[in-house]
Design a protein around this motif. Structure first.
Motif, PDB file in Angstrom:
ATOM      1  N   ILE A 168       0.829  -1.174  -0.091  1.00 39.16           N
ATOM      2  CA  ILE A 168      -0.049  -0.153  -0.038  1.00 39.16           C
ATOM      3  C   ILE A 168       0.851   1.234  -0.033  1.00 39.16           C
ATOM      4  O   ILE A 168       0.644   2.085  -0.962  1.00 39.16           O
ATOM      5  N   LYS A 169       1.960   1.293   0.829  1.00 35.35           N
ATOM      6  CA  LYS A 169       2.824   2.466   1.003  1.00 35.35           C
ATOM      7  C   LYS A 169       3.363   2.961  -0.238  1.00 35.35           C
ATOM      8  O   LYS A 169       3.445   3.999  -0.938  1.00 35.35           O
ATOM      9  N   THR A 170       4.228   1.867  -0.867  1.00 35.09           N
ATOM     10  CA  THR A 170       4.511   1.937  -2.125  1.00 35.09           C
ATOM     11  C   THR A 170       3.669   2.453  -3.422  1.00 35.09           C
ATOM     12  O   THR A 170       4.117   3.460  -4.069  1.00 35.09           O
ATOM     13  N   MET A 187      -8.681  -4.242   1.169  1.00 32.54           N
ATOM     14  CA  MET A 187      -7.793  -4.140  -0.067  1.00 32.54           C
ATOM     15  C   MET A 187      -8.358  -3.891  -1.269  1.00 32.54           C
ATOM     16  O   MET A 187      -7.946  -3.180  -2.212  1.00 32.54           O
ATOM     17  N   MET A 188      -9.466  -4.738  -1.568  1.00 34.37           N
ATOM     18  CA  MET A 188     -10.248  -4.206  -2.782  1.00 34.37           C
ATOM     19  C   MET A 188     -10.686  -3.091  -2.959  1.00 34.37           C
ATOM     20  O   MET A 188     -10.593  -2.265  -4.076  1.00 34.37           O
ATOM     21  N   LEU A 218      -9.610   2.734  -5.032  1.00 33.88           N
ATOM     22  CA  LEU A 218      -9.547   4.135  -5.050  1.00 33.88           C
ATOM     23  C   LEU A 218      -8.073   4.480  -5.584  1.00 33.88           C
ATOM     24  O   LEU A 218      -8.011   5.846  -6.054  1.00 33.88           O
ATOM     25  N   LEU A 219      -7.137   3.663  -5.645  1.00 42.31           N
ATOM     26  CA  LEU A 219      -5.880   4.044  -6.328  1.00 42.31           C
ATOM     27  C   LEU A 219      -5.718   3.600  -7.636  1.00 42.31           C
ATOM     28  O   LEU A 219      -4.747   3.996  -8.261  1.00 42.31           O
ATOM     29  N   ASN A 242      -3.459  -7.346  -7.337  1.00 45.75           N
ATOM     30  CA  ASN A 242      -2.051  -7.901  -7.166  1.00 45.75           C
ATOM     31  C   ASN A 242      -0.997  -6.697  -7.007  1.00 45.75           C
ATOM     32  O   ASN A 242      -0.047  -7.414  -6.503  1.00 45.75           O
ATOM     33  N   ASP A 243      -1.349  -5.438  -7.723  1.00 51.13           N
ATOM     34  CA  ASP A 243      -0.247  -4.514  -7.344  1.00 51.13           C
ATOM     35  C   ASP A 243      -0.225  -4.119  -5.721  1.00 51.13           C
ATOM     36  O   ASP A 243       0.966  -3.724  -5.573  1.00 51.13           O
TER      37      ASP A 243
END
Length: 78
Positions: free
Chosen positions: A8-10, A47-48, A53-54, A59-60
Motif C-alpha cells: 500500500i505504501k509503495t 484491499m479491494m 481508489l488507487l 495484485n499490485d
C-alpha cells in the motif's frame, strides 16, 4: 523475518497520494491506516476498495511471493 504482505505504501507514493488522503476516503482512523502501510496489520477485504481508489489491480498491492504455499510445504515435509 519481517514479512511485508502488502504494498500500500509503495503504491501511494507511486500515485502521489498520502496516507491521510486514503484514510479519509476509506473513513478509517489514520492510526489504523498507518498500521496497514507499515504491515503491522493487514486490511483484509478492504484491499479491494483500496485498489479501486488507487486505480490499480489488487495484485499490485499484495506481495504473493512472501506467502508460503501450505500444499508445497506439506509435500516437502512428508
Amino acid at each position: 523475518m519481517d514479512k511485508k504482505l502488502n504494498r500500500i505504501k509503495t503504491v501511494l507514493v507511486d500515485k502521489g497520494k498520502t496516507n491521510k488522503w486514503l484514510a479519509e476516503k476509506l473513513g478509517k482512523d489514520p492510526a489504523t491506516f498507518s498500521k496497514w502501510c507499515t504491515n503491522k496489520s493487514q486490511p483484509s477485504l478492504m484491499m479491494m476498495t483500496i485498489a479501486k481508489l488507487l486505480q490499480v489491480e489488487l495484485n499490485d498491492l499484495v506481495r504473493l511471493e512472501e506467502i508460503a504455499d501450505p500444499v508445497v510445504k506439506k509435500k516437502t515435509e512428508g
